[in-house]
Scaffold this active site. Structure first.
Site, PDB file in Angstrom:
ATOM      1  N   PRO A   2       2.603   9.233  -2.707  1.00 54.04           N
ATOM      2  CA  PRO A   2       1.525   9.009  -1.740  1.00 54.04           C
ATOM      3  C   PRO A   2       0.770   7.720  -2.043  1.00 54.04           C
ATOM      4  O   PRO A   2       0.484   7.408  -3.201  1.00 54.04           O
ATOM      5  CB  PRO A   2       0.628  10.236  -1.937  1.00 54.04           C
ATOM      6  CG  PRO A   2       1.539  11.285  -2.474  1.00 54.04           C
ATOM      7  CD  PRO A   2       2.516  10.550  -3.341  1.00 54.04           C
ATOM      8  N   GLU A   3       0.492   6.972  -0.986  1.00 50.42           N
ATOM      9  CA  GLU A   3      -0.251   5.726  -1.121  1.00 50.42           C
ATOM     10  C   GLU A   3      -1.690   5.958  -0.649  1.00 50.42           C
ATOM     11  O   GLU A   3      -2.088   7.083  -0.375  1.00 50.42           O
ATOM     12  CB  GLU A   3       0.453   4.633  -0.322  1.00 50.42           C
ATOM     13  CG  GLU A   3       1.899   4.423  -0.762  1.00 50.42           C
ATOM     14  CD  GLU A   3       2.654   3.380   0.047  1.00 50.42           C
ATOM     15  OE1 GLU A   3       1.999   2.496   0.640  1.00 50.42           O
ATOM     16  OE2 GLU A   3       3.887   3.439   0.086  1.00 50.42           O
TER      17      GLU A   3
END
Length: 283
Positions: A2-3
């Protein structure tokens, strides 16, 4: 992994169920994730009230009234899910315990926060709130891409003289915090900059124009709830939707969507990561 948009979406989903609420019970079901949990983690969390839910880069920060902050990193496959319906927002009842539910927080409002991580690349730590910015995971991070200190002058200065490819430079968390492979590919495509260009040889004008593009990509991704490609889910269990807006990432062999381009999205590998770009319009 996840960014920034995915982590921010999770933070926003957790905040209504956690902010202002006491952790009535912290159930720590294993001694570690990527690293060992801090000493007496269950006891330090149980009875603590969450003052606010924050975020720095790809880390969720839960500030507690015990003058400690819980630092959470989702890793590759980590999910933080809310069950129960304390505010009439979350439609999921408490599910039966799952194999990879490693940390479970029962809140005083009836919400349950479950950290599930099949691959155990996530992490949690506790530190004094006053020392959070100096924590080893956070101390060397650059500015947030949607913050005031990230601007064209800053980015021009940080990229000046760098011989590394622009994509690698933008992935450097010491330069910009929170950007990852997906959103760097998307931003460079929108800006028309080839990911292989040496960062220090891109004109100041083009670097200046890249800043608002990065901001826009991040803002749109947050609005869409992030990108769900494999494990990522929002705090209510729903998928993100920004993957339906990709113009470059994961579109190898597809036509470039820029009007009048006529190019085709290619895939190359840079530093072990897939890069997607159009050689026709990205120069």
């Amino acid at each position: 992994m996840p960014e920034l948009p995915e982590v921010e979406t999770v933070r926003r989903g957790l905040a209504p169920a956690m902010e202002g609420q006491k952790i009535m019970r912290a159930d720590i079901r294993r001694p570690d994730l990527r690293w060992p949990f801090p000493e007496n983690m269950a006891d330090r969390l149980t009875g603590a009230r969450v003052i606010r839910m924050g975020r720095r880069s790809k880390y969720i920060l839960a500030a507690l009234d015990t003058d400690e902050t819980l630092i959470i990193h989702l890793g590759m496959s980590g999910r933080m899910l809310v069950s129960g319906d304390p505010l009439g927002q979350f439609h999921h009842a408490h599910p039966a315990p799952q194999k990879h539910d490693h940390v479970v927080l029962d809140m005083e409002n009836g919400a349950r926060i479950t950290f599930n991580d099949a691959r155990r690349f996530g992490a949690m730590d506790l530190c004094k709130t006053a020392e959070t910015a100096a924590h080893p995971l956070l101390a060397k991070l650059g500015p947030e891409p949607n913050g005031n200190t990230f601007n064209e002058t800053y980015l021009q200065d940080r990229l000046k003289g760098r011989m590394t490819p622009i994509k690698s430079a933008l992935l450097d968390q010491r330069i910009i915090a929170g950007l990852g492979n997906i959103y760097v590919c998307e931003a460079l495509h929108r800006a028309g900059i080839a990911p292989t260009r040496q960062a220090g040889r891109i004109s100041a004008a083009r670097i200046a124009a890249l800043v608002p593009v990065i901001r826009a990509v991040i803002a749109e991704a947050i609005e869409a709830g992030g990108s769900s490609l494999s494990d990522y889910r929002q705090a209510d269990g729903e998928l993100g939707y920004f993957q339906h807006c990709f113009q470059a990432y994961d579109r190898e062999g597809a036509p470039c969507l820029k009007p009048g381009c006529g190019g085709v999205i290619q895939r190359i590998v840079q530093s072990g990561r897939s890069t997607f770009y159009c050689a026709q319009c990205q120069r």
